[in-house]
Scaffold this motif. Structure first.
Motif, PDB file in Angstrom:
ATOM      1  N   GLU A  55       6.660   3.162  16.422  1.00 35.61           N
ATOM      2  CA  GLU A  55       8.058   3.628  16.430  1.00 35.61           C
ATOM      3  C   GLU A  55       9.033   2.602  15.850  1.00 35.61           C
ATOM      4  O   GLU A  55      10.220   2.632  16.138  1.00 35.61           O
ATOM      5  N   GLY A  56       8.478   1.697  15.029  1.00 33.30           N
ATOM      6  CA  GLY A  56       9.324   0.679  14.400  1.00 33.30           C
ATOM      7  C   GLY A  56       9.830   1.147  13.039  1.00 33.30           C
ATOM      8  O   GLY A  56       9.057   1.659  12.229  1.00 33.30           O
ATOM      9  N   VAL A  57      11.127   0.999  12.825  1.00 36.36           N
ATOM     10  CA  VAL A  57      11.721   1.334  11.518  1.00 36.36           C
ATOM     11  C   VAL A  57      12.762   0.282  11.140  1.00 36.36           C
ATOM     12  O   VAL A  57      13.294  -0.403  12.011  1.00 36.36           O
ATOM     13  N   SER A  58      13.039   0.204   9.845  1.00 34.85           N
ATOM     14  CA  SER A  58      14.064  -0.746   9.397  1.00 34.85           C
ATOM     15  C   SER A  58      15.419  -0.057   9.349  1.00 34.85           C
ATOM     16  O   SER A  58      15.504   1.173   9.270  1.00 34.85           O
ATOM     17  N   ASN A  95      15.976  -6.507  10.281  1.00 30.95           N
ATOM     18  CA  ASN A  95      17.016  -5.692  10.874  1.00 30.95           C
ATOM     19  C   ASN A  95      16.435  -4.295  11.079  1.00 30.95           C
ATOM     20  O   ASN A  95      16.245  -3.558  10.112  1.00 30.95           O
ATOM     21  N   GLY A  96      16.105  -3.981  12.301  1.00 28.46           N
ATOM     22  CA  GLY A  96      15.473  -2.675  12.517  1.00 28.46           C
ATOM     23  C   GLY A  96      15.579  -2.189  13.950  1.00 28.46           C
ATOM     24  O   GLY A  96      16.363  -2.722  14.751  1.00 28.46           O
ATOM     25  N   TYR A  97      14.783  -1.185  14.245  1.00 31.93           N
ATOM     26  CA  TYR A  97      14.832  -0.546  15.564  1.00 31.93           C
ATOM     27  C   TYR A  97      13.433  -0.147  16.014  1.00 31.93           C
ATOM     28  O   TYR A  97      12.560   0.108  15.195  1.00 31.93           O
ATOM     29  N   ILE A  98      13.299  -0.037  17.330  1.00 33.71           N
ATOM     30  CA  ILE A  98      12.234   0.779  17.899  1.00 33.71           C
ATOM     31  C   ILE A  98      12.967   2.030  18.371  1.00 33.71           C
ATOM     32  O   ILE A  98      13.933   1.944  19.147  1.00 33.71           O
ATOM     33  N   ILE A  99      12.543   3.172  17.848  1.00 34.80           N
ATOM     34  CA  ILE A  99      13.218   4.412  18.233  1.00 34.80           C
ATOM     35  C   ILE A  99      12.300   5.243  19.131  1.00 34.80           C
ATOM     36  O   ILE A  99      11.080   5.077  19.092  1.00 34.80           O
ATOM     37  N   ASP A 100      12.887   6.104  19.905  1.00 29.65           N
ATOM     38  CA  ASP A 100      12.090   7.107  20.608  1.00 29.65           C
ATOM     39  C   ASP A 100      11.836   8.199  19.574  1.00 29.65           C
ATOM     40  O   ASP A 100      12.664   9.080  19.352  1.00 29.65           O
ATOM     41  N   ARG A 101      10.693   8.056  18.899  1.00 25.77           N
ATOM     42  CA  ARG A 101      10.439   8.888  17.718  1.00 25.77           C
ATOM     43  C   ARG A 101      10.466  10.399  18.003  1.00 25.77           C
ATOM     44  O   ARG A 101      11.113  11.145  17.257  1.00 25.77           O
ATOM     45  N   LEU A 261      -0.020  -1.863   2.858  1.00 26.69           N
ATOM     46  CA  LEU A 261      -0.006  -3.176   3.505  1.00 26.69           C
ATOM     47  C   LEU A 261       0.475  -3.115   4.944  1.00 26.69           C
ATOM     48  O   LEU A 261      -0.154  -3.661   5.842  1.00 26.69           O
ATOM     49  N   THR A 262       1.618  -2.475   5.156  1.00 23.55           N
ATOM     50  CA  THR A 262       2.199  -2.468   6.511  1.00 23.55           C
ATOM     51  C   THR A 262       1.690  -1.298   7.338  1.00 23.55           C
ATOM     52  O   THR A 262       1.765  -1.330   8.558  1.00 23.55           O
ATOM     53  N   LYS A 263       1.251  -0.225   6.671  1.00 27.11           N
ATOM     54  CA  LYS A 263       0.880   1.061   7.273  1.00 27.11           C
ATOM     55  C   LYS A 263       2.102   1.746   7.912  1.00 27.11           C
ATOM     56  O   LYS A 263       1.961   2.697   8.664  1.00 27.11           O
ATOM     57  N   GLY A 264       3.291   1.228   7.618  1.00 21.32           N
ATOM     58  CA  GLY A 264       4.508   1.926   8.041  1.00 21.32           C
ATOM     59  C   GLY A 264       4.638   3.202   7.221  1.00 21.32           C
ATOM     60  O   GLY A 264       4.477   3.169   5.986  1.00 21.32           O
ATOM     61  N   GLY A 265       4.906   4.311   7.888  1.00 22.79           N
ATOM     62  CA  GLY A 265       4.971   5.573   7.142  1.00 22.79           C
ATOM     63  C   GLY A 265       6.151   6.454   7.504  1.00 22.79           C
ATOM     64  O   GLY A 265       6.337   7.507   6.889  1.00 22.79           O
ATOM     65  N   ILE A 266       6.954   6.021   8.476  1.00 23.40           N
ATOM     66  CA  ILE A 266       8.091   6.867   8.872  1.00 23.40           C
ATOM     67  C   ILE A 266       9.104   6.919   7.720  1.00 23.40           C
ATOM     68  O   ILE A 266       9.512   7.995   7.282  1.00 23.40           O
ATOM     69  N   ARG A 267       9.464   5.726   7.225  1.00 26.73           N
ATOM     70  CA  ARG A 267      10.479   5.694   6.160  1.00 26.73           C
ATOM     71  C   ARG A 267       9.960   6.358   4.882  1.00 26.73           C
ATOM     72  O   ARG A 267      10.657   7.189   4.279  1.00 26.73           O
ATOM     73  N   ALA A 268       8.727   5.997   4.486  1.00 25.10           N
ATOM     74  CA  ALA A 268       8.162   6.589   3.263  1.00 25.10           C
ATOM     75  C   ALA A 268       8.132   8.111   3.387  1.00 25.10           C
ATOM     76  O   ALA A 268       8.497   8.830   2.449  1.00 25.10           O
ATOM     77  N   GLY A 269       7.729   8.603   4.557  1.00 24.58           N
ATOM     78  CA  GLY A 269       7.651  10.054   4.763  1.00 24.58           C
ATOM     79  C   GLY A 269       9.027  10.698   4.701  1.00 24.58           C
ATOM     80  O   GLY A 269       9.202  11.755   4.075  1.00 24.58           O
ATOM     81  N   LYS A 355      11.098  -5.043   1.339  1.00 28.51           N
ATOM     82  CA  LYS A 355      12.148  -4.082   0.955  1.00 28.51           C
ATOM     83  C   LYS A 355      11.847  -2.663   1.408  1.00 28.51           C
ATOM     84  O   LYS A 355      12.735  -1.952   1.861  1.00 28.51           O
ATOM     85  N   VAL A 356      10.593  -2.231   1.246  1.00 27.97           N
ATOM     86  CA  VAL A 356      10.319  -0.805   1.504  1.00 27.97           C
ATOM     87  C   VAL A 356       9.154  -0.555   2.474  1.00 27.97           C
ATOM     88  O   VAL A 356       8.734   0.578   2.650  1.00 27.97           O
ATOM     89  N   GLY A 357       8.648  -1.637   3.111  1.00 29.65           N
ATOM     90  CA  GLY A 357       7.455  -1.491   3.959  1.00 29.65           C
ATOM     91  C   GLY A 357       7.701  -0.784   5.280  1.00 29.65           C
ATOM     92  O   GLY A 357       6.792  -0.226   5.888  1.00 29.65           O
ATOM     93  N   TRP A 358       8.953  -0.848   5.749  1.00 28.88           N
ATOM     94  CA  TRP A 358       9.276  -0.213   7.037  1.00 28.88           C
ATOM     95  C   TRP A 358      10.519   0.621   6.917  1.00 28.88           C
ATOM     96  O   TRP A 358      11.459   0.239   6.291  1.00 28.88           O
TER      97      TRP A 358
END
Ligand code: FAD
Length: 358
Positions: A55-58, A95-101, A261-269, A355-358
């Motif tokens: 639930e981490g996002v930038s 600079n980011g958040y943990i959100i209640d996704r 690399l990061t496997k972050g996918g919320i922002r990309a999605g 820049k775009v990983g999260w």
């Protein structure tokens, strides 16, 4: 048999689908298009599925998806700490958040419905493409005919599979631990045993979410503390080539858009969902594919770097991070450029993932 018609059918109400549906309606100036968002899970299962995430996002996510604002914030994130073999510890600001996704997504879906969008709880089980129309079959036997189909059905995408498109996927396991977290910090631990990935520790209220790639011998024993929940889910990463096929547009993990690399996918999605909506509004699905491929999110550097990290043992993992042992600054950059040139492409990927990983 019930038959419905719409202009845009978005399948899957995760980050990618809720964004695609929201922007399809938000950009529909005269509210003339019939937009439908289809989600297979009932409320309870939906909440459960979408909490299986760090639930981490930038903060940058919210620049990309304005006017959607951060909401249901569990915690503000200010820094990111990495542990590499060779006792290398690197701390950088974030600079980011943990959100209640789940609640954050529900909030977007509510806004979409208020704008005039339709939400349908049902499953796509099959579809047939016919020139400018796709006929979608639902699990209750119902049919929806649509001009545009947006595949936002996640890493296991049935739509992607039925189109015969291969996707790169990897399972991850996450434990919600009864363990006081290190607040405002995302922690990453790298090791050869994670084969290019890492173990993470993210704060989550009074608890800590600990996760890593799922492989049998890497289980929970080493994690101290009481396990409150065990969660497993797969991630789709590294892209699929073409992101559209006729009037079918694939977004988010269905198109393997998570960062290799990061496997972050919320922002990309969410970004790909928005790009798909913009292209649909312009009646030009090709524009979506072009725009995505030109974006930093789709840079081939990420997958190349991941593939190289996968091959590295702990000695080499330590070696390639050596210039940054005393911090990331102008000196470490000069040192890396002068003496560690063989890792230059990896460093470029790290830079871009900031820049775009999260
Ligand atoms: C353990 C773990 C931790 C993670 N942590 C982070 C993180 O901290 N930050 C980050 O950015 N990313 C994280 N990710 C990655 C992120 O969760 C995914 O990239 C993201 O969920 C992809 O969003 P999506 O909308 O494409 O797919 P999904 O979130 O998978 O959503 C797909 C939706 O489609 C629905 N659906 C599926 N099939 C059908 C069908 N046939 N009919 C109707 N509906 C259907 C599903 O029920 C679901 O609601 C994590 C992933 C894992 C596994």
């Amino acid at each position: 048999m019930k038959e419905n018609k719409c202009d845009v059918l978005v399948v899957g109400a995760g980050p990618a689908g809720s964004s695609a549906a929201f922007f399809s309606k938000f950009l529909d100036d005269y509210n003339k298009r019939e937009i439908c968002l289809l989600e297979r899970l009932d409320n309870q299962k939906y909440l459960h599925y979408h909490e299986m995430c760090g639930e981490g996002v930038s903060e940058d996510l919210f620049k990309d998806i304005s006017p959607i604002k951060p909401s249901y914030i569990i915690e503000r994130i200010r820094k990111l700490r990495e542990y590499w073999p060779g006792d290398i510890e690197i701390e950088t600001s974030m600079n980011g958040y943990i959100i209640d996704r789940p609640l954050f997504l529900k909030g977007i879906i509510d806004q979409y419905v208020k704008l005039g969008g339709k939400y349908i709880q049902n499953s796509l089980v099959d579809f047939v493409e016919k020139e400018r129309e796709t006929k979608v079959k639902l699990s209750d036997g119902g049919i929806i005919k649509t001009t545009y189909l947006v595949a936002a059905d996640g890493a296991n995408s049935l739509i992607r599979k039925k189109l015969g498109i291969e996707g790169r996927t990897e399972p991850f396991i996450q434990y919600v631990m009864d363990k006081e977290p290190e607040h405002d910090t995302l922690i990453f631990e790298y090791d050869e045993k994670w084969e290019g990935d890492y173990e993470w520790e993210f704060p989550h209220g009074e608890n800590t979410k600990v996760g890593f790639p799922f492989v049998d011998h890497r289980d929970s024993e080493k994690i101290g503390g009481k396990i409150l929940a065990k969660q497993t889910r797969i991630v789709g990463f590294g892209g699929i080539g073409n992101n559209m096929h006729g009037n079918i547009l694939l977004v988010g993990d269905a198109a393997c858009h998570s960062n290799p690399l990061t496997k972050g996918g919320i922002r990309a999605g969410m970004v790909s969902g928005k790009m798909a909506a913009e292209a649909i509004i312009n009646d030009n699905p090709l524009e979506y594919d072009k725009k995505w491929k030109q974006s930093d999110f789709a840079s081939p550097l990420f997958l190349q770097a991941f593939n190289r990290l996968k091959e590295m043992d702990n000695r080499e993992l330590a070696r390639h991070m050596e210039p940054f042992r005393k911090g990331v600054n102008v000196f470490s950059t000069i040192k890396s450029l002068l003496f560690y040139r063989k890792y230059l492409e990896i460093y470029k990927a790290y830079d871009l993932s900031d820049k775009v990983g999260w």
